[in-house]
Write a protein that holds these residues in place. Sequence first.
Motif, PDB file in Angstrom:
ATOM      1  N   ASP A 211      -4.415  10.492   1.418  1.00 48.47           N
ATOM      2  CA  ASP A 211      -4.671  10.908   2.999  1.00 48.47           C
ATOM      3  C   ASP A 211      -5.589  12.298   2.670  1.00 48.47           C
TER       4      ASP A 211
ATOM      5  N   SER B 145     -10.887   4.701   5.029  1.00 49.50           N
ATOM      6  CA  SER B 145      -9.967   4.318   6.419  1.00 49.50           C
ATOM      7  C   SER B 145     -10.469   5.401   7.340  1.00 49.50           C
TER       8      SER B 145
ATOM      9  N   LYS C  15       1.126  -1.252   0.158  1.00 49.93           N
ATOM     10  CA  LYS C  15      -0.230   0.190  -0.197  1.00 49.93           C
ATOM     11  C   LYS C  15       1.184   1.212   0.024  1.00 49.93           C
TER      12      LYS C  15
ATOM     13  N   ALA D 272       0.647   5.527   0.120  1.00 52.69           N
ATOM     14  CA  ALA D 272       0.178   6.655   0.326  1.00 52.69           C
ATOM     15  C   ALA D 272       0.755   7.947  -0.292  1.00 52.69           C
TER      16      ALA D 272
ATOM     17  N   ILE E 131      -2.325  -1.281  -3.822  1.00 52.81           N
ATOM     18  CA  ILE E 131      -3.325  -0.203  -3.102  1.00 52.81           C
ATOM     19  C   ILE E 131      -2.715   1.145  -3.094  1.00 52.81           C
TER      20      ILE E 131
ATOM     21  N   THR F 166      -8.022   1.527  -4.524  1.00 53.26           N
ATOM     22  CA  THR F 166      -7.946   2.749  -4.120  1.00 53.26           C
ATOM     23  C   THR F 166      -8.314   3.041  -2.604  1.00 53.26           C
ATOM     24  N   ALA F 167      -8.008   3.944  -1.849  1.00 49.96           N
ATOM     25  CA  ALA F 167      -8.465   4.030  -0.552  1.00 49.96           C
ATOM     26  C   ALA F 167      -8.299   5.432  -0.228  1.00 49.96           C
TER      27      ALA F 167
ATOM     28  N   HIS G 147      -7.916   7.821   3.287  1.00 52.58           N
ATOM     29  CA  HIS G 147      -7.780   7.732   4.898  1.00 52.58           C
ATOM     30  C   HIS G 147      -8.119   9.285   5.397  1.00 52.58           C
TER      31      HIS G 147
ATOM     32  N   GLN H 288      -3.243   4.726  -1.688  1.00 50.07           N
ATOM     33  CA  GLN H 288      -4.270   5.513  -0.441  1.00 50.07           C
ATOM     34  C   GLN H 288      -3.924   6.959  -0.693  1.00 50.07           C
TER      35      GLN H 288
END
Length: 341
Positions: free
Chosen positions: A179, A252, A129, A131, A175, A209-210, A212, A177
């Motif tokens: 923020d 997240s 992952k 960021a 992944i 995709t994420a 946070h 991510q």
Amino acid sequence: MKKILLPTSTAGSLPKPTWLAEPEKLWSPWKLDNEILTEGKQDALRIALLEQDLAGIDIVSDGEQTRQHFVTTFIEHLSGVDFEKRETVRIRDRYDASVPTVVSAVERRKPVFVEDAKFLRKLTNKPIKWALPGPMTMIDTLYDAHYKSRQKLAWEFATILNQEAKELEAAGVDIIQFDEPAFNVFFDEVNDWGIATLERAIEGLKCETAVHICYGYGIQANTDWKKTLGSEWRQYEESFPKLQKSNIDIISLECQNSHVPMDLIELIRGKKVMVGAIDVATNTIETPEQVANVLRKALQFVDADKLYPSTNCGMAPLSREVARGKLEALSAGTKIVRGEL
């Protein structure tokens, strides 16, 4: 990606070795320079990976060992931003900071983290992952003397982030991510254009995709702000309905020792949820049972195959010993709940 029930991960940063940067401090200056700094960052990345492996973390990251700060290090590599010309701005309506100035059109002329991601990919077979700062959080960490429009600058950053994300995906990242702690503050902008710019940043990606969204690092300004939020923290209620309809795969959020009502997770039913079960604002190491208890509560509102146990936020301001203990607690608590399932 190998299918693991309740795969564990960190939200982002891990503490840096004391020989690389001053410990337990954000924006800590490097203690090395030139080629020695490059080698030192890679060694620190190896250590961060080893720490995660030894603790039993399933989805690993670089621990942000090659960057000073989760936002400004990315911006440093872009043209159009003058780091010598600084202004004081209010960061997330919480604290003042001296920040660089946008003086002309922002552009990404070369990859930022792609070589670091390739380096990490060679070191592990586990899912990775990575960021990146989100567009809204980027504009909130700058003084804009060129576009003079938060929305316009956010769209520019979204395009740049999309370029970087596509190359990270090609480098083997599983992944990506983004923020976005700013999503817990600027609610009207989140709904007007914040989520739209985030979707621009993920456009065309095939990897997961994420996003946070947390209440910030365990620094004093954030701790003081949390004390003003009352007995229930309902900020997620503002952004979750639109995020549930977005193309983002994973959301997240912060749960351990927070006043976030767990039933807010119901608002993102159907999404994968990275549940923060480790408090990064305290040196107290959670017991496995405390971690397990957060996960059990979350499982009332998210299906087990969509639950990703994680930390509330990054752990850069913590000592390495405390961070190590917290990673071990995250794995041990997750193991308890896996056994129950």
